[in-house]
Design an enzyme around this catalytic site. Structure first.
Site, PDB file in Angstrom:
ATOM      1  N   SER A 238       0.838  -1.196   0.000  1.00  0.00           N
ATOM      2  CA  SER A 238       0.000   0.000   0.000  1.00  0.00           C
ATOM      3  C   SER A 238       0.880   1.256   0.000  1.00  0.00           C
ATOM      4  O   SER A 238       1.708   1.420  -0.883  1.00  0.00           O
ATOM      5  CB  SER A 238      -0.958  -0.031   1.194  1.00  0.00           C
ATOM      6  OG  SER A 238      -1.965   0.929   1.080  1.00  0.00           O
TER       7      SER A 238
ATOM      8  N   ASP B 168      -8.519  -5.482  -5.899  1.00  0.00           N
ATOM      9  CA  ASP B 168      -8.184  -4.260  -5.159  1.00  0.00           C
ATOM     10  C   ASP B 168      -8.889  -3.056  -5.781  1.00  0.00           C
ATOM     11  O   ASP B 168      -8.804  -2.826  -6.988  1.00  0.00           O
ATOM     12  CB  ASP B 168      -6.666  -4.041  -5.179  1.00  0.00           C
ATOM     13  CG  ASP B 168      -6.187  -3.012  -4.159  1.00  0.00           C
ATOM     14  OD1 ASP B 168      -6.991  -2.143  -3.769  1.00  0.00           O
ATOM     15  OD2 ASP B 168      -5.005  -3.078  -3.779  1.00  0.00           O
TER      16      ASP B 168
ATOM     17  N   HIS C  95      -7.841  -5.112  -1.209  1.00  0.00           N
ATOM     18  CA  HIS C  95      -6.574  -4.486  -0.839  1.00  0.00           C
ATOM     19  C   HIS C  95      -5.889  -5.242   0.293  1.00  0.00           C
ATOM     20  O   HIS C  95      -4.662  -5.304   0.352  1.00  0.00           O
ATOM     21  CB  HIS C  95      -6.837  -3.040  -0.415  1.00  0.00           C
ATOM     22  CG  HIS C  95      -5.595  -2.222  -0.242  1.00  0.00           C
ATOM     23  ND1 HIS C  95      -4.670  -2.028  -1.244  1.00  0.00           N
ATOM     24  CD2 HIS C  95      -5.110  -1.538   0.844  1.00  0.00           C
ATOM     25  CE1 HIS C  95      -3.676  -1.274  -0.800  1.00  0.00           C
ATOM     26  NE2 HIS C  95      -3.913  -0.982   0.456  1.00  0.00           N
TER      27      HIS C  95
END
Length: 340
Positions: free
Chosen positions: A131, A285, A314
């Site tokens: 991320s 995602d 995610h």
């Protein structure tokens, strides 16, 4: 359980990209394992959005890809997480609305200093991140191409996409419409805003399929509402809202070419990367799509695209013990990169 060793690196006076000099800036970290004699086994593992090193250290352990018996792994707490310099621990005159805008570039330049000055590591074995951590790892490769031979960008991109910005604007709006917001800082805890953010996040971080299949039952929740309250709201109510806005701005403007080295030329920044790059987007995602990484591939010299086949969206890129399939998939791909 791998414990590691935490510390604070004193950066002194740091001139930030925004033009402000932050005096007495601090960078928190936690190190696992030992440097080898040639200092060639170091891996940086920056934190993700609103995470502290304690939130991602579950990815480090015996037998894992990030095995401290083999690698020297340094989890780096990005600015704004409450451990490194952040709105929540800033002193006048940089407290409240005076806290400067931090960029991913600022984080990585400070991290580079820590690795060189504290550990004597000039060349990494790899930069790994998930991320916002992936965005930082990508920056490492672009800013220091001769010092980073391997990069794993897990559920992240070289530049934050427009749709991702729309999500972040929703989070910002939820926080700043709380009555505690005073047009530049929070006068108290914005509980309603944090609860609203939690529910926004719940709809983005996990996929539609995950909810349709009621995967929350496997986490021990009695209902969807039970999951929203005890997983999402409980998690966000322990966060500092000012810190969240600080890191949100860094995420929103993240771009490996947004610096004097590349002057906004993303293609040039990607072409400059010499590292072997592992791009691992989640195929469900909603933040960082597979298409984002596919577009980057055409400019990278040596890259592999390995989407994570997972309904966890995610969260597939930061799998806990509750998600053993994705954990095994991510570990296997990461091991191949680190052992290459």
């Amino acid at each position: 359980m791998t414990t590691g060793k935490a510390g604070i690196f004193q950066l002194g006076d740091v001139k930030l990209q925004c033009g402000v000099t932050y005096r007495g800036m601090q960078l928190s970290y936690k190190a696992f394992g030992q440097l080898d004699a040639t200092k060639s086994n170091a891996i940086v593992f920056p934190t993700s959005y609103q995470a502290k090193h304690t939130d991602i250290q579950h990815m480090v352990g015996p037998g894992r890809a990030l095995d401290p018996a083999r690698w020297f792994i340094v989890i780096l707490d990005q600015f704004g997480n409450g451990l490194s310099s952040s709105p929540s621990n800033a002193e006048p005159p940089l407290d409240k609305d005076r806290f400067p805008r931090i960029t991913v570039y600022d984080n990585v330049m400070a991290q580079r200093r820590l690795m060189v000055e504290l550990f004597g590591v000039d060349r990494l074995h790899a930069a790994v991140g998930w991320s916002m951590g992936a965005q930082q790892s990508y920056h490492w490769a672009a800013l220091f191409p001769d010092a980073v031979p391997r990069v794993a960008a897990i559920c992240g991109s070289a530049r934050t996409a427009p749709h991702n910005v729309v999500f972040l604007e929703g989070v910002k709006a939820a926080l700043t419409t709380d009555p505690a917001w005073r047009g530049g800082w929070f006068d108290g805890v914005p509980e309603r805003g944090l609860r609203a953010v939690a529910r926004i996040y719940a709809g983005w971080a996990l996929s539609q399929t995950w909810y349709r299949e009621e995967r929350w039952r496997g986490l021990g929740y009695a209902s969807l509402e039970d999951c929203l309250i005890h997983d999402w709201e409980a998690n966000w109510l322990r966060r500092d809202a000012a810190n969240a806005l600080c890191q949100l701005a860094a995420w929103k403007h993240a771009d490996i070419s947004a610096n004097e080295l590349y002057n906004g030329d993303l293609a040039a920044a990607l072409r400059a990367i010499k590292a072997r790059v592992l791009l691992m987007p989640g195929d469900h995602d909603l933040y960082f799509q597979v298409a984002d990484n596919q577009a980057e591939m055409q400019h990278l010299r040596n890259a592999e695209l390995v989407p994570i086949p997972s309904v966890w969206g995610h969260r597939a890129g930061n799998p806990t013990a509750a998600n053993p399939e994705d954990r095994a998939f991510v570990d296997a791909a990461l091991k191949r990169l680190l052992e290459s």
